[in-house]
Design a protein around this motif. Structure first.
Motif, PDB file in Angstrom:
ATOM      1  N   ILE A 165       0.815  -1.126  -0.025  1.00  0.00           N
ATOM      2  CA  ILE A 165      -0.044  -0.061  -0.127  1.00  0.00           C
ATOM      3  C   ILE A 165       0.901   1.290   0.020  1.00  0.00           C
ATOM      4  O   ILE A 165       0.540   2.231  -0.856  1.00  0.00           O
ATOM      5  CB  ILE A 165      -1.061   0.062   1.215  1.00  0.00           C
ATOM      6  CG1 ILE A 165      -2.005  -1.102   1.128  1.00  0.00           C
ATOM      7  CG2 ILE A 165      -1.683   1.320   1.371  1.00  0.00           C
ATOM      8  CD1 ILE A 165      -2.813  -1.224   2.282  1.00  0.00           C
ATOM      9  N   VAL A 166       2.102   1.309   0.897  1.00  0.00           N
ATOM     10  CA  VAL A 166       2.899   2.429   0.913  1.00  0.00           C
ATOM     11  C   VAL A 166       3.544   2.636  -0.341  1.00  0.00           C
ATOM     12  O   VAL A 166       3.598   3.670  -0.981  1.00  0.00           O
ATOM     13  CB  VAL A 166       3.859   2.032   2.050  1.00  0.00           C
ATOM     14  CG1 VAL A 166       5.104   3.314   1.985  1.00  0.00           C
ATOM     15  CG2 VAL A 166       3.076   2.422   3.466  1.00  0.00           C
ATOM     16  N   THR A 167       3.768   1.442  -1.073  1.00  0.00           N
ATOM     17  CA  THR A 167       4.574   1.747  -2.317  1.00  0.00           C
ATOM     18  C   THR A 167       3.652   2.026  -3.423  1.00  0.00           C
ATOM     19  O   THR A 167       4.019   2.917  -4.257  1.00  0.00           O
ATOM     20  CB  THR A 167       5.230   0.359  -2.820  1.00  0.00           C
ATOM     21  OG1 THR A 167       6.161  -0.083  -1.744  1.00  0.00           O
ATOM     22  CG2 THR A 167       6.185   0.354  -4.041  1.00  0.00           C
ATOM     23  N   LEU A 168       2.433   1.542  -3.610  1.00  0.00           N
ATOM     24  CA  LEU A 168       1.535   1.807  -4.343  1.00  0.00           C
ATOM     25  C   LEU A 168       0.900   3.234  -4.496  1.00  0.00           C
ATOM     26  O   LEU A 168       0.438   3.842  -5.470  1.00  0.00           O
ATOM     27  CB  LEU A 168       0.157   0.810  -4.421  1.00  0.00           C
ATOM     28  CG  LEU A 168      -0.648   0.937  -5.509  1.00  0.00           C
ATOM     29  CD1 LEU A 168      -0.227   0.200  -6.831  1.00  0.00           C
ATOM     30  CD2 LEU A 168      -2.073   0.038  -5.144  1.00  0.00           C
ATOM     31  N   THR A 169       1.008   3.485  -3.262  1.00  0.00           N
ATOM     32  CA  THR A 169       0.418   5.176  -3.118  1.00  0.00           C
ATOM     33  C   THR A 169       1.507   5.923  -3.366  1.00  0.00           C
ATOM     34  O   THR A 169       1.314   7.345  -3.053  1.00  0.00           O
ATOM     35  CB  THR A 169      -0.424   5.397  -1.765  1.00  0.00           C
ATOM     36  OG1 THR A 169       0.692   4.899  -0.752  1.00  0.00           O
ATOM     37  CG2 THR A 169      -1.499   4.641  -1.693  1.00  0.00           C
ATOM     38  N   THR A 170       2.867   5.493  -3.703  1.00  0.00           N
ATOM     39  CA  THR A 170       4.173   6.520  -3.700  1.00  0.00           C
ATOM     40  C   THR A 170       4.269   7.147  -2.684  1.00  0.00           C
ATOM     41  O   THR A 170       4.971   8.307  -2.687  1.00  0.00           O
ATOM     42  CB  THR A 170       3.770   7.294  -5.017  1.00  0.00           C
ATOM     43  OG1 THR A 170       2.703   8.327  -4.795  1.00  0.00           O
ATOM     44  CG2 THR A 170       3.490   6.346  -6.157  1.00  0.00           C
ATOM     45  N   VAL A 171       3.916   6.805  -1.351  1.00  0.00           N
ATOM     46  CA  VAL A 171       4.158   7.252  -0.275  1.00  0.00           C
ATOM     47  C   VAL A 171       5.621   7.331  -0.079  1.00  0.00           C
ATOM     48  O   VAL A 171       6.462   8.194   0.361  1.00  0.00           O
ATOM     49  CB  VAL A 171       3.430   7.032   0.973  1.00  0.00           C
ATOM     50  CG1 VAL A 171       3.870   7.793   2.245  1.00  0.00           C
ATOM     51  CG2 VAL A 171       1.925   7.568   0.725  1.00  0.00           C
ATOM     52  N   GLY A 172       6.049   5.852   0.127  1.00  0.00           N
ATOM     53  CA  GLY A 172       7.398   5.453   0.418  1.00  0.00           C
ATOM     54  C   GLY A 172       7.979   5.670   1.681  1.00  0.00           C
ATOM     55  O   GLY A 172       8.807   6.606   1.828  1.00  0.00           O
ATOM     56  N   TYR A 232       1.102   5.060  -9.949  1.00  0.00           N
ATOM     57  CA  TYR A 232       1.204   6.435 -10.732  1.00  0.00           C
ATOM     58  C   TYR A 232      -0.065   6.323 -11.669  1.00  0.00           C
ATOM     59  O   TYR A 232      -0.769   7.584 -12.153  1.00  0.00           O
ATOM     60  CB  TYR A 232       2.267   7.003 -11.525  1.00  0.00           C
ATOM     61  CG  TYR A 232       3.218   7.758 -10.457  1.00  0.00           C
ATOM     62  CD1 TYR A 232       3.204   8.707 -10.018  1.00  0.00           C
ATOM     63  CD2 TYR A 232       4.624   6.988 -10.024  1.00  0.00           C
ATOM     64  CE1 TYR A 232       3.928   9.427  -9.210  1.00  0.00           C
ATOM     65  CE2 TYR A 232       5.593   7.584  -9.369  1.00  0.00           C
ATOM     66  CZ  TYR A 232       5.155   9.009  -8.755  1.00  0.00           C
ATOM     67  OH  TYR A 232       6.034   9.618  -7.946  1.00  0.00           O
ATOM     68  N   SER A 233      -0.050   5.393 -12.458  1.00  0.00           N
ATOM     69  CA  SER A 233      -1.045   5.247 -13.422  1.00  0.00           C
ATOM     70  C   SER A 233      -2.590   5.133 -13.079  1.00  0.00           C
ATOM     71  O   SER A 233      -3.305   5.469 -13.656  1.00  0.00           O
ATOM     72  CB  SER A 233      -0.652   4.077 -14.290  1.00  0.00           C
ATOM     73  OG  SER A 233      -1.014   2.788 -13.505  1.00  0.00           O
ATOM     74  N   ILE A 234      -2.797   4.729 -11.790  1.00  0.00           N
ATOM     75  CA  ILE A 234      -4.065   4.433 -11.333  1.00  0.00           C
ATOM     76  C   ILE A 234      -4.837   5.457 -10.343  1.00  0.00           C
ATOM     77  O   ILE A 234      -5.877   5.344 -10.039  1.00  0.00           O
ATOM     78  CB  ILE A 234      -4.287   3.000 -10.760  1.00  0.00           C
ATOM     79  CG1 ILE A 234      -3.289   2.948  -9.297  1.00  0.00           C
ATOM     80  CG2 ILE A 234      -3.876   1.977 -11.378  1.00  0.00           C
ATOM     81  CD1 ILE A 234      -3.588   1.740  -8.404  1.00  0.00           C
ATOM     82  N   ILE A 235      -3.848   6.267 -10.053  1.00  0.00           N
ATOM     83  CA  ILE A 235      -4.118   7.530  -9.187  1.00  0.00           C
ATOM     84  C   ILE A 235      -5.274   8.418  -9.838  1.00  0.00           C
ATOM     85  O   ILE A 235      -6.001   8.979  -9.462  1.00  0.00           O
ATOM     86  CB  ILE A 235      -3.147   8.478  -8.687  1.00  0.00           C
ATOM     87  CG1 ILE A 235      -2.358   7.619  -7.636  1.00  0.00           C
ATOM     88  CG2 ILE A 235      -3.407   9.782  -8.196  1.00  0.00           C
ATOM     89  CD1 ILE A 235      -0.958   8.506  -7.238  1.00  0.00           C
ATOM     90  N   ALA A 236      -5.115   8.623 -11.183  1.00  0.00           N
ATOM     91  CA  ALA A 236      -6.024   9.353 -11.862  1.00  0.00           C
ATOM     92  C   ALA A 236      -7.544   8.562 -12.099  1.00  0.00           C
ATOM     93  O   ALA A 236      -8.374   9.287 -12.498  1.00  0.00           O
ATOM     94  CB  ALA A 236      -5.471   9.713 -13.343  1.00  0.00           C
ATOM     95  N   VAL A 237      -7.519   7.335 -12.188  1.00  0.00           N
ATOM     96  CA  VAL A 237      -8.930   6.799 -12.174  1.00  0.00           C
ATOM     97  C   VAL A 237     -10.023   7.193 -11.153  1.00  0.00           C
ATOM     98  O   VAL A 237     -10.805   7.807 -11.772  1.00  0.00           O
ATOM     99  CB  VAL A 237      -8.934   5.371 -12.160  1.00  0.00           C
ATOM    100  CG1 VAL A 237     -10.054   4.504 -12.610  1.00  0.00           C
ATOM    101  CG2 VAL A 237      -7.774   4.706 -13.215  1.00  0.00           C
ATOM    102  N   PRO A 238     -10.086   7.338  -9.828  1.00  0.00           N
ATOM    103  CA  PRO A 238     -10.971   7.808  -9.202  1.00  0.00           C
ATOM    104  C   PRO A 238     -11.161   9.285  -9.289  1.00  0.00           C
ATOM    105  O   PRO A 238     -12.355   9.730  -9.433  1.00  0.00           O
ATOM    106  CB  PRO A 238     -10.630   7.375  -7.692  1.00  0.00           C
ATOM    107  CG  PRO A 238      -9.150   7.260  -7.711  1.00  0.00           C
ATOM    108  CD  PRO A 238      -8.644   6.686  -9.056  1.00  0.00           C
ATOM    109  N   THR A 239      -9.991   9.888  -9.742  1.00  0.00           N
ATOM    110  CA  THR A 239     -10.162  11.460  -9.994  1.00  0.00           C
ATOM    111  C   THR A 239     -10.889  11.707 -10.962  1.00  0.00           C
ATOM    112  O   THR A 239     -11.920  12.568 -11.277  1.00  0.00           O
ATOM    113  CB  THR A 239      -8.842  12.065  -9.976  1.00  0.00           C
ATOM    114  OG1 THR A 239      -8.033  11.646  -8.784  1.00  0.00           O
ATOM    115  CG2 THR A 239      -8.994  13.580 -10.020  1.00  0.00           C
TER     116      THR A 239
END
Length: 300
Positions: free
Chosen positions: A195-202, A225-232
């Motif tokens: 989750i931390v990696t997928l959300t690019t929080v790191g 990075y590619s899926i962040i724009a989907v819900p938006t």
């Protein structure tokens, strides 16, 4: 619960009601602004009291200031109930519940030590600023956003469920690849890393050490990075659709069939036809009267 307060009677109660519940007069605005300032000051005191150095040096001062605010807000609530026709209905309303919750924590602290920390709920009372500053139209905008969020709920839920599946799959793979010494001691811990990696929080507290694990991390970050724009995008589309539905009418023009007119429009944007079929076109009526009068009527 929708509740419209009304004064209990004529005379003093009505004058007090106008000051406390209305904002059209100078005394009413001054009361509301003073109340909001007192609310913010009381919340600031609670915040400062939570800081250890301030609490150690000014514990007694904070104690008496907090009780001063509590007694003041209690009197203010009593005056509100005094000038209302149906005080119990006000206590059941949204603002009534907030006003009651704003004073209960300090009184409960007499029986339950530490309950006064809940006084921060007083911050909700600053919602009255919408009424004071004539900002109620923003409430309508908020309802528009909330409605768009509700309508896009199914798509967002499907998206989050898909993300959860991806997170679980990558977490299971990284758990099999990476050694326990790297921090991947269980699948739930690996899910936290995914989750931390997928959300690019790191956060960097758990990182893969093998080349294959690092390659998977790169893949997960790129997917993030590619899926962040989907819900938006889904939510933005619903907001745009709501704005169009709120602004434009679906009724087609009786002349040309064009169906995208603003709700306030009276004539078709394309052909100029009168849109309201239930009422006659006032311009046609005026033209008909001119035709009936003829040239002689115009000369007069």
């Amino acid at each position: 619960m929708n509740y419209h307060p009304r004064p209990a009677g004529e005379g003093l109660r009505t004058r007090v009601f106008q000051i406390i519940f209305e904002s059209d007069t100078l005394p009413a605005k001054a009361f509301d602004i003073a109340l909001i300032a007192a609310i913010l000051a009381s919340v600031l005191v609670i915040m400062l009291e939570s800081v250890a150095p301030f609490r150690e040096d000014h514990a007694t001062l904070f104690y008496w200031i907090e009780w001063g605010f509590t007694v003041g807000f209690t009197i203010e609530l009593a005056v509100r109930l005094y000038c209302l026709e149906r005080p119990w209905m006000y206590l059941k309303s949204f603002y009534g519940i907030i006003d009651l919750m704003a004073i209960l924590p300090t009184w409960l602290a007499l029986l339950l030590p530490g309950a006064q920390s809940l006084v921060v709920v007083r911050l909700l009372r600053t919602l009255r600023i919408f009424r004071v500053l004539r900002m109620m139209e923003f409430v309508g905008e908020g309802r528009l956003l909330l409605g768009a969020l509700q309508r896009s709920g199914h798509q967002i839920f499907l998206f989050l469920f898909t993300v959860f599946l991806l997170v679980t799959i990558f977490a299971s793979i990284i758990y099999l690849i990476e050694p326990a010494e790297a921090g991947f001691t269980s699948i739930p811990t690996s899910i936290y890393w995914a989750i931390v990696t997928l959300t690019t929080v790191g956060y960097g507290d758990i990182v893969p050490v093998t080349p294959l694990g690092q390659a998977i991390s790169v893949m997960v970050m790129l997917i993030g990075y590619s899926i962040i724009a989907v819900p938006t995008g889904v939510f933005s589309a619903e907001v745009i659709r709501s704005i169009r539905a709120d602004r434009y009418s679906d009724e087609a023009c009786p002349g040309c069939g064009h169906d995208r007119h603003e709700k306030r429009a009276r004539y078709c944007l394309r052909c100029g036809t009168w849109l309201d079929e239930d009422t006659p076109d006032p311009n046609l009526e005026e033209q008909a009267r001119d035709d009936e009068e003829g040239p002689q009527g115009k000369e007069k």
